[in-house]
Design an enzyme around this catalytic site. Structure first.
Site, PDB file in Angstrom:
ATOM      1  N   SER A   1      74.414  50.245  39.733  1.00 22.58           N
ATOM      2  CA  SER A   1      75.110  51.530  39.605  1.00 22.58           C
ATOM      3  C   SER A   1      75.107  51.946  38.141  1.00 22.58           C
ATOM      4  O   SER A   1      75.062  51.084  37.254  1.00 22.58           O
ATOM      5  CB  SER A   1      76.554  51.353  40.079  1.00 22.58           C
ATOM      6  OG  SER A   1      77.315  52.503  39.785  1.00 22.58           O
TER       7      SER A   1
ATOM      8  N   TYR B   1      85.378  47.718  39.778  1.00 22.15           N
ATOM      9  CA  TYR B   1      84.036  47.943  40.331  1.00 22.15           C
ATOM     10  C   TYR B   1      82.995  47.889  39.218  1.00 22.15           C
ATOM     11  O   TYR B   1      81.961  47.227  39.336  1.00 22.15           O
ATOM     12  CB  TYR B   1      84.015  49.313  41.025  1.00 22.15           C
ATOM     13  CG  TYR B   1      82.651  49.752  41.494  1.00 22.15           C
ATOM     14  CD1 TYR B   1      82.030  49.121  42.568  1.00 22.15           C
ATOM     15  CD2 TYR B   1      81.975  50.794  40.867  1.00 22.15           C
ATOM     16  CE1 TYR B   1      80.768  49.533  42.997  1.00 22.15           C
ATOM     17  CE2 TYR B   1      80.724  51.209  41.293  1.00 22.15           C
ATOM     18  CZ  TYR B   1      80.124  50.568  42.354  1.00 22.15           C
ATOM     19  OH  TYR B   1      78.876  50.971  42.780  1.00 22.15           O
TER      20      TYR B   1
HETATM   21  N1  LIG Z   1      77.619  55.910  46.923  1.00 16.58           N
HETATM   22  C1  LIG Z   1      77.574  55.908  45.598  1.00 16.58           C
HETATM   23  O1  LIG Z   1      78.029  56.878  44.932  1.00 16.58           O
HETATM   24  C2  LIG Z   1      76.947  54.748  44.870  1.00 16.58           C
HETATM   25  C3  LIG Z   1      76.637  54.934  43.507  1.00 16.58           C
HETATM   26  C4  LIG Z   1      76.051  53.885  42.808  1.00 16.58           C
HETATM   27  C5  LIG Z   1      75.797  52.689  43.441  1.00 16.58           C
HETATM   28  N2  LIG Z   1      76.115  52.531  44.753  1.00 16.58           N
HETATM   29  C6  LIG Z   1      75.846  51.226  45.377  1.00 16.58           C
HETATM   30  O2  LIG Z   1      74.990  51.411  46.483  1.00 16.58           O
HETATM   31  C7  LIG Z   1      75.217  50.384  47.442  1.00 16.58           C
HETATM   32  C8  LIG Z   1      75.382  50.999  48.834  1.00 16.58           C
HETATM   33  O3  LIG Z   1      76.496  51.880  48.803  1.00 16.58           O
HETATM   34  P1  LIG Z   1      76.660  53.117  49.817  1.00 16.58           P
HETATM   35  O4  LIG Z   1      76.925  54.307  48.997  1.00 16.58           O
HETATM   36  O5  LIG Z   1      75.581  53.147  50.812  1.00 16.58           O
HETATM   37  O6  LIG Z   1      78.068  52.690  50.491  1.00 16.58           O
HETATM   38  P2  LIG Z   1      78.543  52.608  52.034  1.00 16.58           P
HETATM   39  O7  LIG Z   1      78.089  53.814  52.756  1.00 16.58           O
HETATM   40  O8  LIG Z   1      80.000  52.277  51.990  1.00 16.58           O
HETATM   41  O9  LIG Z   1      77.713  51.353  52.595  1.00 16.58           O
HETATM   42  C9  LIG Z   1      77.979  50.056  52.144  1.00 16.58           C
HETATM   43  C10 LIG Z   1      77.164  49.073  52.967  1.00 16.58           C
HETATM   44  O10 LIG Z   1      77.486  47.738  52.529  1.00 16.58           O
HETATM   45  C11 LIG Z   1      77.887  46.974  53.662  1.00 16.58           C
HETATM   46  N3  LIG Z   1      78.846  45.945  53.270  1.00 16.58           N
HETATM   47  C12 LIG Z   1      80.048  46.107  52.662  1.00 16.58           C
HETATM   48  N4  LIG Z   1      80.651  44.919  52.517  1.00 16.58           N
HETATM   49  C13 LIG Z   1      79.804  43.985  53.048  1.00 16.58           C
HETATM   50  C14 LIG Z   1      79.864  42.587  53.208  1.00 16.58           C
HETATM   51  N5  LIG Z   1      80.911  41.866  52.778  1.00 16.58           N
HETATM   52  N6  LIG Z   1      78.827  41.955  53.808  1.00 16.58           N
HETATM   53  C15 LIG Z   1      77.752  42.661  54.245  1.00 16.58           C
HETATM   54  N7  LIG Z   1      77.633  43.982  54.118  1.00 16.58           N
HETATM   55  C16 LIG Z   1      78.660  44.635  53.530  1.00 16.58           C
HETATM   56  C17 LIG Z   1      78.473  47.990  54.628  1.00 16.58           C
HETATM   57  O11 LIG Z   1      78.406  47.535  55.976  1.00 16.58           O
HETATM   58  P3  LIG Z   1      79.639  46.820  56.748  1.00 16.58           P
HETATM   59  O12 LIG Z   1      80.889  47.537  56.378  1.00 16.58           O
HETATM   60  O13 LIG Z   1      79.221  46.972  58.173  1.00 16.58           O
HETATM   61  O14 LIG Z   1      79.615  45.399  56.313  1.00 16.58           O
HETATM   62  C18 LIG Z   1      77.501  49.146  54.455  1.00 16.58           C
HETATM   63  O15 LIG Z   1      76.341  48.930  55.206  1.00 16.58           O
HETATM   64  C19 LIG Z   1      76.443  49.608  46.954  1.00 16.58           C
HETATM   65  O16 LIG Z   1      76.030  48.424  46.314  1.00 16.58           O
HETATM   66  C20 LIG Z   1      77.072  50.545  45.937  1.00 16.58           C
HETATM   67  O17 LIG Z   1      77.795  49.842  44.945  1.00 16.58           O
HETATM   68  C21 LIG Z   1      76.689  53.537  45.492  1.00 16.58           C
END
Ligand SMILES: NC(=O)c1ccc[n+]([C@@H]2O[C@H](COP(=O)([O-])OP(=O)(O)OC[C@H]3O[C@@H](n4cnc5c(N)ncnc54)[C@H](OP(=O)(O)O)[C@@H]3O)[C@@H](O)[C@H]2O)c1
Length: 263
Positions: free
Chosen positions: A141, A154
């Site tokens: 991120s 975070y």
């Molecule tokens: N969205 C943003 O603005 C943003 C910005 C920068 C970086 N990121 C990074 O991008 C990545 C994906 O984020 P996203 O935006 O797609 O968020 P999201 O829509 O909340 O998806 C998160 C994913 O991680 C899984 N997850 C969470 N806890 C877990 C665990 N303990 N074991 C296995 N799977 C787990 C969730 O599935 P389950 O709940 O089914 O386990 C879901 O599939 C993350 O690493 C986040 O830090 C996001």
């Protein structure tokens, strides 16, 4: 690198960026194992991939649990006949001021965002080495490079992850396994709604990229064998400004994110 026929494990594939990566990489001929906790959502994504003619197996997994990760990786290697690529994408947000942050929330964020990717890479590396090479993609991120107010827990988990995976990259140099780090800014997913802590403010006018855009940039960056990947030019620019004039970048971040979740 060509994705066609590559055996790929994607964590956090039940929604958001992970789901988009699954659909994109399957469309390029990748063969997938998808991991996340919610089995039904994960299976729905696997079905979506198969409906489009791709190959995907859903393996419910909690990345914070080392045993769960080892079982998933063993299942993946059996199902796919080996592993070429690991995408460490699963993650959880945490919004709270440092003074008020609940230590239990911080512990959970570290377990998912830092130990999770470590468990996954430790379990997958023996397979990559056995293949004579491979690729590890770490979805980090911008908050892993820049200190973002009220995202301290975070931000710290992502800073530590970058340190860990850059060290790993150096340790693996010349051994055929590449490590690619990706630094998205705000992405339009349910990430904020799923976060620990005080809850993110609703920023209706915030500028966000789509998860499909992130997936496309990641897929092409891997093909081009890039090491450090920003999604937008403006993200890279902000990081350059932060290096040259940290005070100025801090003021930008305080302007964007500095409002207390309690005010
Ligand atoms: N969205 C943003 O603005 C943003 C910005 C920068 C970086 N990121 C990074 O991008 C990545 C994906 O984020 P996203 O935006 O797609 O968020 P999201 O829509 O909340 O998806 C998160 C994913 O991680 C899984 N997850 C969470 N806890 C877990 C665990 N303990 N074991 C296995 N799977 C787990 C969730 O599935 P389950 O709940 O089914 O386990 C879901 O599939 C993350 O690493 C986040 O830090 C996001």
């Amino acid at each position: 690198m060509d994705w066609n026929g590559r055996r790929i494990v994607i964590t956090g594939a039940s929604r958001g960026i992970g789901r988009s990566l699954a659909l994109n990489l399957a469309g390029r001929g990748g063969r997938l194992v998808l991991a996340a906790r919610s089995g039904a959502d994960l299976e729905a994504v696997a079905r979506e991939v198969r409906t489009r003619g791709g190959e995907a197996v859903a393996v419910p997994t909690d990345v914070a649990e080392e045993g769960s990760v080892r079982d998933m990786v063993r299942t993946a290697a059996l199902a796919l006949g080996g592993i070429d690529v690991l995408v460490n994408n699963a993650g959880v947000g945490l919004r709270a001021g440092v003074q008020d942050m609940n230590p239990a929330d911080f512990t959970r964020a570290l377990a998912v965002n830092l130990l999770g990717p470590l468990h996954c890479v430790q379990a997958v590396l023996p397979y990559l080495r056995q293949q004579g090479g491979g690729l590890v993609i770490s979805i980090s991120s911008l908050a892993g490079i820049l200190p973002v107010p009220f995202l301290g827990g975070y931000s710290a988990s992502k800073h530590a992850g970058i340190a860990l995976f850059r060290c790993l990259r150096a340790e693996l140099a010349g051994r055929g396994v590449r490590v690619m780090l990706v630094y998205p800014g705000s992405v339009d997913t349910d990430f904020r709604r799923n976060a620990l802590g005080d809850g993110y403010p609703d920023r209706a006018r915030a500028s966000r990229v789509s998860p499909e855009q992130v997936a496309e940039v990641v897929a092409r960056a891997a093909e081009a064998e890039r090491q450090d990947v920003f999604i937008r030019r403006s993200d890279r620019l902000l990081v350059m400004v932060a290096r040259l004039a940290p005070g100025l970048a801090d003021r930008v971040l305080i302007g964007r994110y500095g409002k207390s979740p309690r005010s």
